[in-house]
Design an enzyme around this catalytic site. Sequence first.
Site, PDB file in Angstrom:
ATOM      1  N   GLY A 184       4.676  -4.272   4.188  1.00  0.00           N
ATOM      2  CA  GLY A 184       5.003  -5.635   3.752  1.00  0.00           C
ATOM      3  C   GLY A 184       4.695  -6.684   4.809  1.00  0.00           C
ATOM      4  O   GLY A 184       4.120  -7.742   4.502  1.00  0.00           O
ATOM      5  N   ASP A 238      -2.321  -1.793   9.914  1.00  0.00           N
ATOM      6  CA  ASP A 238      -2.473  -1.832   8.452  1.00  0.00           C
ATOM      7  C   ASP A 238      -3.023  -3.167   7.949  1.00  0.00           C
ATOM      8  O   ASP A 238      -3.345  -3.290   6.767  1.00  0.00           O
ATOM      9  CB  ASP A 238      -1.108  -1.615   7.778  1.00  0.00           C
ATOM     10  CG  ASP A 238      -0.570  -0.212   7.964  1.00  0.00           C
ATOM     11  OD1 ASP A 238      -1.373   0.713   8.208  1.00  0.00           O
ATOM     12  OD2 ASP A 238       0.662  -0.041   7.869  1.00  0.00           O
ATOM     13  N   LYS A 250       0.839  -1.219   0.000  1.00  0.00           N
ATOM     14  CA  LYS A 250       0.000   0.000   0.000  1.00  0.00           C
ATOM     15  C   LYS A 250       0.859   1.248   0.000  1.00  0.00           C
ATOM     16  O   LYS A 250       2.008   1.231   0.453  1.00  0.00           O
ATOM     17  CB  LYS A 250      -0.946   0.012   1.206  1.00  0.00           C
ATOM     18  CG  LYS A 250      -0.274   0.009   2.593  1.00  0.00           C
ATOM     19  CD  LYS A 250       0.087   1.370   3.135  1.00  0.00           C
ATOM     20  CE  LYS A 250       0.938   1.282   4.391  1.00  0.00           C
ATOM     21  NZ  LYS A 250       1.617   2.512   4.775  1.00  0.00           N
TER      22      LYS A 250
HETATM   23  O1  C5P Z   1       0.005  -1.327  14.421  1.00  0.00           O
HETATM   24  P1  C5P Z   1       1.425  -1.635  14.077  1.00  0.00           P
HETATM   25  O2  C5P Z   1       2.003  -2.745  14.899  1.00  0.00           O
HETATM   26  O3  C5P Z   1       1.666  -1.822  12.601  1.00  0.00           O
HETATM   27  O4  C5P Z   1       2.238  -0.323  14.448  1.00  0.00           O
HETATM   28  C1  C5P Z   1       3.639  -0.297  14.513  1.00  0.00           C
HETATM   29  C2  C5P Z   1       4.082   0.871  15.376  1.00  0.00           C
HETATM   30  O5  C5P Z   1       3.721   2.105  14.745  1.00  0.00           O
HETATM   31  C3  C5P Z   1       3.433   0.935  16.739  1.00  0.00           C
HETATM   32  O6  C5P Z   1       4.168   0.205  17.683  1.00  0.00           O
HETATM   33  C4  C5P Z   1       3.469   2.429  17.069  1.00  0.00           C
HETATM   34  O7  C5P Z   1       4.742   2.807  17.515  1.00  0.00           O
HETATM   35  C5  C5P Z   1       3.284   3.067  15.700  1.00  0.00           C
HETATM   36  N1  C5P Z   1       1.877   3.418  15.416  1.00  0.00           N
HETATM   37  C6  C5P Z   1       1.305   4.495  16.069  1.00  0.00           C
HETATM   38  N2  C5P Z   1       0.004   4.827  15.814  1.00  0.00           N
HETATM   39  C7  C5P Z   1      -0.726   4.146  14.902  1.00  0.00           C
HETATM   40  C8  C5P Z   1      -0.154   3.043  14.209  1.00  0.00           C
HETATM   41  C9  C5P Z   1       1.156   2.706  14.489  1.00  0.00           C
HETATM   42  O8  C5P Z   1       1.950   5.164  16.894  1.00  0.00           O
HETATM   43  N3  C5P Z   1      -1.986   4.496  14.667  1.00  0.00           N
END
Ligand code: C5P
Length: 298
Positions: free
Chosen positions: A106, A141, A11
Amino acid sequence: MAEVVVKVPSKVNLALLVGETDPEGYHRLGTVFQAVSLHDEVRARSAEPGCFRLTFRGEGASFLPVDGTNLVTRAARLLAETHRVRDAGVDFLVHKHIPVAGGMAGGSADAAAALVACNELWGLGLRTDDLHPLAAQLGSDVPFLLHGGTAIGAGRGEQLRPLRTTGTHHWVLALSHSGLSTPAVFKEFDRTTSPRPTQVAPELLTALEQGDVAGVAQLLTNDLAAAALSLQPDLAEVIRIGMGAGALGSVVSGSGPTIAFLCDSEALSLQVGEALRVSSRVRAVRRAVGPVPGARIE
Ligand code: C5P
């Protein structure tokens, strides 16, 4: 079922607006996702009960963990536990084309593919909407990569509203020599920037609906761009080269460092791609179109 093969897109974020943090430290987002045709392939085969094995091949394969911390095996275990699959076991082979730590989701894509593959392998008969809450538990995501297309994401990015769009977007993706960690980019954002309103510009939605690629290109925006550029200053030069070669617009993809250039034709995307390919600041160039569907069985 002996083997299931799932193809899953990556994406780009056409808009990424970053607001306040919630009590768990996640940021409230307003984003427009678009699934693009740079795909990973996830093959899942039945394995002995309790055995969850994972092998990566291709782009960045050697950098990825293959233990229980990987989102692919976590997705399979979560599905098995939630739906009480007896004697669950699976052997995954993932062919990577999506850059690792590139801001193109990814890892999330492979997790979405693992949910779709195991749903089929274990004959669970779940619909995409049934898989959505499990996807949201795995990462912000992951739900979007199940659905694909173009969608607004709210909350942490997991609350989706599909968008109607017209026409094809031709993307040129400039991949960086090194990755960026998403938490590190959010941390740099917190250090340097105040949270902003997270409402996506209605003009962007209108341009998408009307197939006005030049209008979309003007409205591409990412609140994390300054943080990504402060961690990888060379990206400013990459943007300059792509725009100088005629791209209609550019945006840092997600938390970067991939830079996505929007073009309105294949010919223009070839021209922009050639200009970027010769730059020493760019590791590789990929071309892709969007929107494309989410994780699908081949
Ligand atoms: O949700 P995901 O594990 O992909 O997110 C990875 C990191 O990105 C999280 O640990 C956080 O630090 C940051 N993040 C965030 N706010 C979001 C999505 C991700 O701070 N809405």
